[in-house]
Write an enzyme that holds these catalytic residues in place. Structure first.
Site, PDB file in Angstrom:
ATOM      1  N   HIS A 105       0.864  -1.181   0.000  1.00  0.00           N
ATOM      2  CA  HIS A 105       0.000   0.000   0.000  1.00  0.00           C
ATOM      3  C   HIS A 105       0.901   1.232   0.000  1.00  0.00           C
ATOM      4  O   HIS A 105       2.100   1.144   0.275  1.00  0.00           O
ATOM      5  CB  HIS A 105      -0.888  -0.006   1.238  1.00  0.00           C
ATOM      6  CG  HIS A 105      -1.923  -1.081   1.221  1.00  0.00           C
ATOM      7  ND1 HIS A 105      -3.026  -1.033   2.035  1.00  0.00           N
ATOM      8  CD2 HIS A 105      -2.045  -2.221   0.499  1.00  0.00           C
ATOM      9  CE1 HIS A 105      -3.781  -2.085   1.820  1.00  0.00           C
ATOM     10  NE2 HIS A 105      -3.194  -2.829   0.894  1.00  0.00           N
TER      11      HIS A 105
ATOM     12  N   GLU B 183       1.257   3.778   2.023  1.00  0.00           N
ATOM     13  CA  GLU B 183       1.917   4.098   3.278  1.00  0.00           C
ATOM     14  C   GLU B 183       3.044   3.109   3.594  1.00  0.00           C
ATOM     15  O   GLU B 183       4.089   3.494   4.110  1.00  0.00           O
ATOM     16  CB  GLU B 183       0.893   4.108   4.429  1.00  0.00           C
ATOM     17  CG  GLU B 183      -0.216   5.121   4.243  1.00  0.00           C
ATOM     18  CD  GLU B 183      -1.407   4.595   3.432  1.00  0.00           C
ATOM     19  OE1 GLU B 183      -2.464   5.259   3.475  1.00  0.00           O
ATOM     20  OE2 GLU B 183      -1.297   3.551   2.764  1.00  0.00           O
TER      21      GLU B 183
ATOM     22  N   CYS C 166      -2.144  -0.222   7.178  1.00  0.00           N
ATOM     23  CA  CYS C 166      -1.289   0.968   7.254  1.00  0.00           C
ATOM     24  C   CYS C 166      -1.451   1.686   8.589  1.00  0.00           C
ATOM     25  O   CYS C 166      -0.480   2.227   9.131  1.00  0.00           O
ATOM     26  CB  CYS C 166      -1.591   1.874   6.070  1.00  0.00           C
ATOM     27  SG  CYS C 166      -1.307   1.016   4.494  1.00  0.00           S
TER      28      CYS C 166
ATOM     29  N   ASP D 270      -8.628  -4.243  -3.924  1.00  0.00           N
ATOM     30  CA  ASP D 270      -7.711  -3.506  -3.066  1.00  0.00           C
ATOM     31  C   ASP D 270      -8.243  -3.362  -1.649  1.00  0.00           C
ATOM     32  O   ASP D 270      -7.486  -3.463  -0.685  1.00  0.00           O
ATOM     33  CB  ASP D 270      -7.416  -2.131  -3.668  1.00  0.00           C
ATOM     34  CG  ASP D 270      -6.296  -1.400  -2.934  1.00  0.00           C
ATOM     35  OD1 ASP D 270      -5.169  -1.930  -2.910  1.00  0.00           O
ATOM     36  OD2 ASP D 270      -6.557  -0.328  -2.382  1.00  0.00           O
TER      37      ASP D 270
END
Length: 144
Positions: free
Chosen positions: A50, A52, A80, A140
């Site tokens: 991801h 982050e 995250c 996602d």
């Protein structure tokens, strides 16, 4: 607009140009970007890259994170948010949370100050992507 969020948006656009999901992030310490990244799940065929996470990896081992600020174009998910809690990041600034509400309450319950800038540019970027790629988006966020 905050100059650091502008940098996160540039990262999101970079990810989109690479064929990925347009989410970007930067890590700031003492007024300087020390890490940047974008969602690379598609590009790297890796479900945990991801924005982050990519940003934190690119910042490298900095030892102490309590004086950093994590910017993300979208409210961070639990993965995250968990990384932010684990490393002791004290402030997370999100571009928006309308597209995805993320894990705000989780972060706040662990002492992280969470600020949502509610930016039209971030919302528009995600809306256009989701309209064109709904299956990829729902993959996602784990809602396929």
């Amino acid at each position: 607009m905050d100059m650091f969020m502008k940098e996160a948006i540039l990262e999101a656009k970079k990810g989109l140009a690479e064929g990925g999901i347009p989410i970007g992030s930067v890590l700031v310490k003492e007024g300087k970007v020390i890490g940047r990244g974008h969602n690379k799940r598609v590009q790297e065929d890796d479900p945990v890259i991801h924005a982050e996470i990519d940003c934190l990896r690119n910042a490298g081992r900095i030892g102490i994170y309590h004086d950093t600020v994590l910017y993300s174009t979208l409210m961070p998910c639990y993965l995250c948010a968990g990384a932010s809690v684990q490393f002791g990041i004290k402030q997370v600034i999100a571009g928006e949370d309308e597209t995805f509400s993320g894990a705000r309450e989780f972060m706040e319950s662990h002492g992280i100050e969470v600020i949502n800038l509610d930016l039209k540019e971030c919302k528009d970027l995600m809306k256009e992507f989701i309209d064109r790629n709904p299956k990829l988006w729902f993959e996602d966020i784990g809602e396929l």
